[in-house]
Design an enzyme around this catalytic site. Sequence first.
Site, PDB file in Angstrom:
ATOM      1  N   ASN A 114      39.646  43.549  46.847  1.00  0.00           N
ATOM      2  CA  ASN A 114      38.832  42.775  45.901  1.00  0.00           C
ATOM      3  C   ASN A 114      39.327  43.013  44.482  1.00  0.00           C
ATOM      4  O   ASN A 114      39.903  44.055  44.182  1.00  0.00           O
ATOM      5  CB  ASN A 114      37.366  43.246  46.000  1.00  0.00           C
ATOM      6  N   HIS A 116      37.626  43.176  40.687  1.00  0.00           N
ATOM      7  CA  HIS A 116      36.323  43.235  40.021  1.00  0.00           C
ATOM      8  C   HIS A 116      36.556  43.364  38.510  1.00  0.00           C
ATOM      9  O   HIS A 116      37.417  44.154  38.094  1.00  0.00           O
ATOM     10  CB  HIS A 116      35.526  44.430  40.548  1.00  0.00           C
TER      11      HIS A 116
HETATM   12  C1  GAR Z   1      37.020  36.996  38.070  1.00  0.00           C
HETATM   13  O1  GAR Z   1      36.796  37.458  36.763  1.00  0.00           O
HETATM   14  C2  GAR Z   1      36.806  38.109  39.079  1.00  0.00           C
HETATM   15  O2  GAR Z   1      37.225  39.352  38.625  1.00  0.00           O
HETATM   16  C3  GAR Z   1      35.315  38.057  39.258  1.00  0.00           C
HETATM   17  O3  GAR Z   1      34.983  36.697  39.255  1.00  0.00           O
HETATM   18  C4  GAR Z   1      35.940  35.983  38.465  1.00  0.00           C
HETATM   19  C5  GAR Z   1      36.486  34.877  39.319  1.00  0.00           C
HETATM   20  O4  GAR Z   1      37.338  34.055  38.570  1.00  0.00           O
HETATM   21  N1  GAR Z   1      34.905  38.709  40.464  1.00  0.00           N
HETATM   22  C6  GAR Z   1      33.767  39.364  40.597  1.00  0.00           C
HETATM   23  O5  GAR Z   1      32.935  39.447  39.724  1.00  0.00           O
HETATM   24  C7  GAR Z   1      33.567  40.026  41.954  1.00  0.00           C
HETATM   25  N2  GAR Z   1      32.561  41.035  41.886  1.00  0.00           N
HETATM   26  P1  GAR Z   1      38.396  33.139  39.301  1.00  0.00           P
HETATM   27  O6  GAR Z   1      37.612  32.312  40.327  1.00  0.00           O
HETATM   28  O7  GAR Z   1      38.960  32.269  38.218  1.00  0.00           O
HETATM   29  O8  GAR Z   1      39.419  34.018  39.950  1.00  0.00           O
END
Ligand code: GAR
Length: 222
Positions: A114, A116
């Site tokens: 993952n 985060h």
């Molecule tokens: C990203 O910032 C990722 O790190 C976060 O969601 C966003 C998705 O952006 N993930 C989380 O918060 C998981 N806990 P993306 O769809 O443009 O990759």
Amino acid sequence: MEHTPEQPLRVAILISGRGSNMQALVDAVAADHLPVQVCTVLSNRADAAGLDWARARGLPVECLSHRDFESRDAFDAALLARLDALAPDFILLAGFMRVLGSDFVRHFDGRIINIHPSLLPAFPGLHTHQQALAQGVQWHGCTVHFVTPVLDHGPIIAQGAIPVGASDTPDSLAARLLPIEHRVYAQVLRWLAEGRVALEEGGCVRVAGVEHRAWAGDTLFE
Ligand code: GAR
């Protein structure tokens, strides 16, 4: 094992929305000719913008909507069956915003990764940029880690850090961090394709031949 074009690393990429991290992974595969086969880009939301991007790139895409299932367990079971059928080496969560149950995580033990948007173990959960500002931390960042049954927790593969400025807002932090997320996740995929990433007894990660797995901004310590 080090993967080859004949025996590529099979990855399933799971998204829920924009999919910019998924795009960074796919772009790294193309740019660096990585021996990686994306066996699916799967979203739990039909309206995820990332699905359109992946479809336009000719990748196999699919939606498994959690809304079609009566319970969390039923969704997890369907996702597990689907992924088992595809037999990926790794499941890469890239903005996948569903919490996966412990049965699912144990089934794919050591094979779910993952990203985060915080320097774990600080700030698990949602609104990480807001949490960072509220705590006054001077460094914020992102973490790529193996998934365990505990939310936003698990052996850390790599981290990227950015300094927090006096005028930063949650939005400005998110915007500055996103390109770092892309670099860190793409590098982790390279290491996976090279067969260098090992999850050791006791829960620490070792990446063969790599001393630092830390970025300050977009610079990887060497
Ligand atoms: C990203 O910032 C990722 O790190 C976060 O969601 C966003 C998705 O952006 N993930 C989380 O918060 C998981 N806990 P993306 O769809 O443009 O990759």
